[in-house]
Each structure stands twice: as structure tokens, then as C-alpha cells.
Design an enzyme around this catalytic site. Sequence first.
Site, PDB file in Angstrom:
ATOM      1  N   ASN A  64      -4.508   9.089   2.502  1.00  0.00           N
ATOM      2  CA  ASN A  64      -5.024   8.322   3.637  1.00  0.00           C
ATOM      3  C   ASN A  64      -5.538   9.214   4.762  1.00  0.00           C
ATOM      4  O   ASN A  64      -6.726   9.269   5.022  1.00  0.00           O
ATOM      5  CB  ASN A  64      -3.944   7.383   4.178  1.00  0.00           C
ATOM      6  CG  ASN A  64      -4.138   5.949   3.733  1.00  0.00           C
ATOM      7  OD1 ASN A  64      -5.039   5.648   2.954  1.00  0.00           O
ATOM      8  ND2 ASN A  64      -3.299   5.064   4.208  1.00  0.00           N
ATOM      9  N   GLU A  65      -4.606   9.901   5.456  1.00  0.00           N
ATOM     10  CA  GLU A  65      -5.028  10.643   6.632  1.00  0.00           C
ATOM     11  C   GLU A  65      -4.032  11.710   7.039  1.00  0.00           C
ATOM     12  O   GLU A  65      -2.837  11.647   6.718  1.00  0.00           O
ATOM     13  CB  GLU A  65      -5.273   9.705   7.818  1.00  0.00           C
ATOM     14  CG  GLU A  65      -4.034   9.158   8.488  1.00  0.00           C
ATOM     15  CD  GLU A  65      -3.548   7.867   7.884  1.00  0.00           C
ATOM     16  OE1 GLU A  65      -4.325   6.915   7.846  1.00  0.00           O
ATOM     17  OE2 GLU A  65      -2.381   7.807   7.456  1.00  0.00           O
TER      18      GLU A  65
ATOM     19  N   ASP B  21       0.818  -1.214   0.000  1.00  0.00           N
ATOM     20  CA  ASP B  21       0.000   0.000   0.000  1.00  0.00           C
ATOM     21  C   ASP B  21       0.854   1.268   0.000  1.00  0.00           C
ATOM     22  O   ASP B  21       0.445   2.303  -0.522  1.00  0.00           O
ATOM     23  CB  ASP B  21      -0.924   0.008   1.218  1.00  0.00           C
ATOM     24  CG  ASP B  21      -1.950  -1.124   1.166  1.00  0.00           C
ATOM     25  OD1 ASP B  21      -2.120  -1.706   0.080  1.00  0.00           O
ATOM     26  OD2 ASP B  21      -2.557  -1.416   2.207  1.00  0.00           O
ATOM     27  N   GLY B  22       2.047   1.183   0.590  1.00  0.00           N
ATOM     28  CA  GLY B  22       2.917   2.351   0.652  1.00  0.00           C
ATOM     29  C   GLY B  22       3.327   2.866  -0.718  1.00  0.00           C
ATOM     30  O   GLY B  22       3.551   4.068  -0.888  1.00  0.00           O
TER      31      GLY B  22
ATOM     32  N   ASP C 222      -4.702  11.456  22.991  1.00  0.00           N
ATOM     33  CA  ASP C 222      -3.419  11.304  22.304  1.00  0.00           C
ATOM     34  C   ASP C 222      -3.384  12.045  20.976  1.00  0.00           C
ATOM     35  O   ASP C 222      -2.310  12.270  20.415  1.00  0.00           O
ATOM     36  CB  ASP C 222      -3.119   9.819  22.059  1.00  0.00           C
ATOM     37  CG  ASP C 222      -2.579   9.137  23.306  1.00  0.00           C
ATOM     38  OD1 ASP C 222      -2.348   9.845  24.308  1.00  0.00           O
ATOM     39  OD2 ASP C 222      -2.392   7.905  23.284  1.00  0.00           O
TER      40      ASP C 222
ATOM     41  N   ALA D  80      -7.173   2.260   7.500  1.00  0.00           N
ATOM     42  CA  ALA D  80      -5.785   2.308   7.936  1.00  0.00           C
ATOM     43  C   ALA D  80      -5.723   2.651   9.426  1.00  0.00           C
ATOM     44  O   ALA D  80      -6.293   1.943  10.251  1.00  0.00           O
ATOM     45  CB  ALA D  80      -5.010   3.313   7.071  1.00  0.00           C
ATOM     46  N   TYR D  81      -5.058   3.746   9.775  1.00  0.00           N
ATOM     47  CA  TYR D  81      -4.897   4.128  11.181  1.00  0.00           C
ATOM     48  C   TYR D  81      -6.249   4.326  11.864  1.00  0.00           C
ATOM     49  O   TYR D  81      -6.443   3.957  13.024  1.00  0.00           O
ATOM     50  CB  TYR D  81      -4.059   5.412  11.244  1.00  0.00           C
ATOM     51  CG  TYR D  81      -3.523   5.789  12.602  1.00  0.00           C
ATOM     52  CD1 TYR D  81      -3.797   5.038  13.748  1.00  0.00           C
ATOM     53  CD2 TYR D  81      -2.715   6.921  12.753  1.00  0.00           C
ATOM     54  CE1 TYR D  81      -3.289   5.396  14.980  1.00  0.00           C
ATOM     55  CE2 TYR D  81      -2.201   7.288  13.982  1.00  0.00           C
ATOM     56  CZ  TYR D  81      -2.492   6.528  15.099  1.00  0.00           C
ATOM     57  OH  TYR D  81      -1.988   6.891  16.322  1.00  0.00           O
TER      58      TYR D  81
END
Length: 361
Positions: free
Chosen positions: A198-199, A98-99, A228, A240-241
Site C-alpha cells: 500500500n504505502e 483488506d488487511g 504532518d 487508502a491513506y
Amino acid sequence: MHIQDPASQRLTWNKPPVNVLVIRKIRDDSLLEPFKELCRFLVEEKKLMVFVEKKVADDATLTNDEAFSSICKKLCTFREGFDDISHCIDLIICLGGDGTLLYASSLFQGSVPPVMAFHLGSLGFLTPFKFESYRTEVAKVFEGNAAIILRSRLKVKVVKDALVRSEQDGGPDENGLEPHEHSSSEAGKVTQQLQVLNEVVVDRGPSSYLSNVDLYLDGRLITSVQGDGVIVSTPTGSTAYAAAAGASMIHPNVPAIMVTPICPHSLSFRPIVVPAGVELMIMLSPDARNTAWVSFDGRKRQEIKHGDSIKITTSCYPVPSICCHDLVYDWFDSLAQCLHWNVRKKQTRLSEASDSSDTEN
């Protein structure tokens, strides 16, 4: 009102592709042979101009391979941050995980060519194609016989030394919101503008204190995030995250932006989904005890101080990702194969004897 059928999104070429960008996952020797095989196919059989990164072409393993030297000399090279290839590429082919797709997106801060991603990495949620059948699949794409999905991106501006929000008379309401309070960042300097697939992640960095940031929507304060940090993601980034932080997973064809807190110090702070057209802004709260840190698709990490702001909205430049089957099947197949979504041992059916005994009782 007309709602477009997602299946109608098909790849069409105004003219046959000529220039192809091949992106290979670096520091992975297992991809050398697939990379050489693909380049040889594109150059010798398809007669295309192939672009690769200079550091990839300068790999000693490639330059010392006499059998590949003739192909290597025909490759066009570029350096990230120095050479602009955004206006001359017709198709992007990714070899890796994915990267590689995220990296390809970062190279094109405007319009993005169609992306064909082969699964040669670890997870492969965004890479639906198997390399074993690359000849057939690439031929289909060149013919225009493929479905595409337009993966929305986020347009992000980092504004330094912005004016902090003006103080208004009256305190917050019972929910802690200040509905008549607006922010102003016109006096700030835009130091960075990025397209993010993505984000955007804002976190507390190395500090042991809670992150304390204010979240605005279209200039209106909607909440403060104490925890956080916070994740602002696209539907593509929702798996993802954001998924790891407890968010729902959104199909990439849904026009939306997801806001997900990271370990919020509140039992009632749930992830939310907002319309794609709104503008979000994140600033340090005046009461914050420390600075915050921001990263974009895991890259370009930097510190955010008091008076700085991050403005986020949906970009008008999506990533056209080529589907292996179709945009619905590919997504659910990735959920099942990569994330093992809803995997459970099947419940067995009752025997006929058990059924009859239950009825009699």
C-alpha cells in the site's frame, strides 16, 4: 510500440496447485465457520495441503471442535518470522478484509503466489469474491479460468547513519530547489528491506513540531515537505491513506508511484505521480526540529533520525491478485460499493410542458 491489453492478463498454471495458504482474519469469531468450511473443502474434496498460521490452528474454538479435529490434524502450520514458506505455496486464499491481503503480501518478500481474497471484513476494497459461491469460484481458479491483476509493490530500504547530502556552492533557486545537489547514502547501513503493497508513511510522530523532510528523486532534491508528513504509495495504496489525504485514485495496472503530502503547510503543495522506475529518497532536513517516524503498510513503525534515509522504488515482485470478473470492472465496482465514488441524487428531466414554455420564451 506495443501496449498490452490489461484483459489479456490471465492466470495459468504450469502444474496443478498442491499447497494452499489460508489466511484468516484473527479476533473475529464470525469467520470460524467459513474458515472450517473452506479447510474441509480443500482437504477432503480437493486433496490439497493446507497451510495456516500456528496461532490460528491453536485457537481453542477449533481444537475443542471434535467434528473439525480430523481436519485440524492435517493442517500444516507456520509461525511468522520463524518459518519460511515462501517457496512452497502455490495459492493464497484470504478470508477477511483488506488487511488480510496486506498481511499475505508481507509474508512473501520475494515472488508472491496468486492471491484469492474473499470479502469477509469491513471495507473489502481489495477482496472482490463473495464467500457464498466459494466452491464455484475456487474451482474456476484451479482450472486457470481467471483474470489477474499485478499489483505493484514498493521496495523499501531503511539506511541508518547515512552520509548527509554534500553542500554545494550557491543557494536554492526561486522555487526553493537545489538542482545540482545530490545525496549520498553509500556509507550508511541498510537495517531493513521490505516489500510494501500500500504505502510508506513518514510523519511527525508524537512531536508538536512540523515534520520537515527532504524528498529526492534519483539523487536530486526536488522539494522539502513541511507539514504532518508524506505518503509514498502504490496505485493500490492510492485508494487508502493517500485518498484520505486528498490524492487522486490510480488504477492498479498503471505503473506509477504517488507522493502525497499530509496536511502540508503550503497552499500549493499538491499530490504528484512519478514514473514507476524512479528511486525516491526521504531524509530529515538539516533544519528539522525533531525526528520523524516511518511505517510500512501500517506496520514496523520506527523512528528516523538525522543522517538516516528511506530509499523507495518499484519492486520487481508484484502481488498477482485474482479478479472476480475482470481488472477493470472489479476496480470500479469497489469504488462504487466501498467508497461510494460519485454518488449523487440523479437530476430529473424536464417535463415536455416546461420544455415548450422555455422555447417560446
